[in-house]
Design a protein around this motif. Structure first.
Motif, PDB file in Angstrom:
ATOM      1  N   GLU A   1       2.282   1.755  -3.478  1.00 39.63           N
ATOM      2  CA  GLU A   1       1.241   2.209  -4.396  1.00 39.63           C
ATOM      3  C   GLU A   1       1.115   3.724  -4.336  1.00 39.63           C
ATOM      4  O   GLU A   1       0.921   4.383  -5.352  1.00 39.63           O
ATOM      5  CB  GLU A   1      -0.099   1.557  -4.040  1.00 39.63           C
ATOM      6  CG  GLU A   1      -0.213   0.091  -4.382  1.00 39.63           C
ATOM      7  CD  GLU A   1      -0.773  -0.139  -5.767  1.00 39.63           C
ATOM      8  OE1 GLU A   1      -0.911   0.848  -6.516  1.00 39.63           O
ATOM      9  OE2 GLU A   1      -1.039  -1.295  -6.102  1.00 39.63           O
TER      10      GLU A   1
ATOM     11  N   GLY B   1      -3.628   2.759  -4.530  1.00 41.00           N
ATOM     12  CA  GLY B   1      -3.920   1.726  -3.546  1.00 41.00           C
ATOM     13  C   GLY B   1      -5.117   2.001  -2.666  1.00 41.00           C
ATOM     14  O   GLY B   1      -5.447   1.195  -1.799  1.00 41.00           O
ATOM     15  N   GLU B   2      -5.811   3.128  -2.877  1.00 38.71           N
ATOM     16  CA  GLU B   2      -6.959   3.490  -2.057  1.00 38.71           C
ATOM     17  C   GLU B   2      -8.203   3.664  -2.921  1.00 38.71           C
ATOM     18  O   GLU B   2      -8.134   4.134  -4.057  1.00 38.71           O
ATOM     19  CB  GLU B   2      -6.686   4.784  -1.283  1.00 38.71           C
ATOM     20  CG  GLU B   2      -5.531   4.684  -0.294  1.00 38.71           C
ATOM     21  CD  GLU B   2      -5.347   5.947   0.520  1.00 38.71           C
ATOM     22  OE1 GLU B   2      -5.994   6.961   0.168  1.00 38.71           O
ATOM     23  OE2 GLU B   2      -4.564   5.922   1.485  1.00 38.71           O
TER      24      GLU B   2
ATOM     25  N   ALA C   1       0.835  -1.213   0.000  1.00 37.28           N
ATOM     26  CA  ALA C   1       0.000   0.000   0.000  1.00 37.28           C
ATOM     27  C   ALA C   1       0.863   1.254   0.000  1.00 37.28           C
ATOM     28  O   ALA C   1       0.542   2.243  -0.663  1.00 37.28           O
ATOM     29  CB  ALA C   1      -0.917  -0.015   1.214  1.00 37.28           C
TER      30      ALA C   1
END
Length: 222
Positions: A109, A180-181, A106
Motif C-alpha cells: 500500500e 494503508g495508514e 501494508a
C-alpha cells in the motif's frame, strides 16, 4: 468501461459477473482454462488462458483500453507482479491486488498498490476500488441523525484541500486512509490520488454529497 481481472477463482469469477451485470466490458485471465467453468454460460466477457502478468496475455485481454485491473489469483507474488506490470508497463493507475499476508499488504500500500488482505476480504471492497459505488455506511447514530460514510471522491477534487470540501458541503471529514495508514486530516490537508475518505454527514444530505464529490465543486449550487 473495460476491466481486466487476473484469476478466475471464486472472487475473480464473482467480480467478473458483477462488473458484466453492471454493463461493463470484462476480460478475465487464468492459466487454468477449467477455472472458467465458474462463469455462467451466458457470460459475455472475454476469457483469456495465460499468465496474468504476461504481456501477451494482458494485451489479448485488452489491458491497453482498461479502466481498471484486479489481481485476485491465489498467489501473493503473482498478484503483486501483475499489478506492478499493469501500472508501470501499461500505465493503468486503477489497480488492486489481493494479498494473503496483511503485513505485506501494508508494505505494498505504501508503494501505491491498493491491496485487500484475505482476512478482511469481500468482493465489495474490490468493486469499491474499481468503480464508483454508493456511499457505504460504516457507523450510524439514528438518534443524532448522523452517520459515518465511506465515500468516493472524483478526480476533480484531487489537489484540493479538506477545508474546501467542508466549506462547500454539509459534512466533516472524519479520517482518511492513505497508503494503508489512517490520517486525521487538517483543514489544509490536500486530497491525493488513492485516498479513502470517510465523512460524517446526515443521511438526508448524503445523495447530494455523493453527486458533488463525483462531479466536482462546480456542481455545488446555492
Amino acid at each position: 468501461m473495460h476491466y481486466v481481472i487476473m484469476g478466475c477463482g471464486r472472487v475473480g469469477a464473482t467480480l467478473a459477473i458483477e462488473l458484466s451485470e453492471r454493463g461493463h466490458s470484462v476480460s478475465i485471465i487464468d492459466q487454468d482454462s477449467e477455472a472458467f467453468s465458474r462463469l455462467p454460460d451466458d457470460f459475455s466477457g472475454q476469457q483469456v488462458t495465460g499468465v496474468g502478468f504476461d504481456r501477451e496475455a494482458l494485451e489479448e485481454a485488452g489491458i491497453a483500453e482498461a479502466e481498471g485491473f484486479a489481481a485476485v489469483s491465489s498467489g501473493d507474488n503473482s498478484n503483486i507482479i501483475a499489478a506492478r506490470v499493469v501500472r508501470e508497463t501499461f500505465g493503468v493507475s486503477n489497480v488492486v491486488a489481493r494479498i494473503y499476508d496483511p503485513e505485506r499488504a501494508a508494505i505494498y500500500e505504501r508503494f501505491g498498490v491498493p491491496t485487500v488482505p484475505t482476512v478482511s476480504w469481500t468482493t465489495d471492497q474490490v468493486m469499491r476500488r474499481l468503480i464508483p459505488l454508493p456511499a457505504q455506511v460504516e457507523l450510524r447514530n439514528s438518534t443524532a441523525d448522523l452517520s459515518v460514510y465511506h465515500v468516493q471522491v472524483g478526480e476533480s477534487w484531487l489537489g484540493r484541500s479538506i477545508g474546501e470540501l467542508e466549506d462547500l458541503l454539509p459534512l466533516r471529514v472524519a479520517f482518511l486512509v492513505r497508503g494503508g495508514e489512517g490520517v486525521l486530516p487538517r483543514y489544509d490537508t490536500v486530497i491525493q490520488q488513492g485516498d479513502e475518505v470517510r465523512v460524517a454527514a446526515s443521511p438526508t444530505h448524503i445523495r447530494r454529497i455523493e453527486a458533488v464529490l463525483a462531479d466536482g465543486p462546480s456542481e455545488v449550487t446555492e
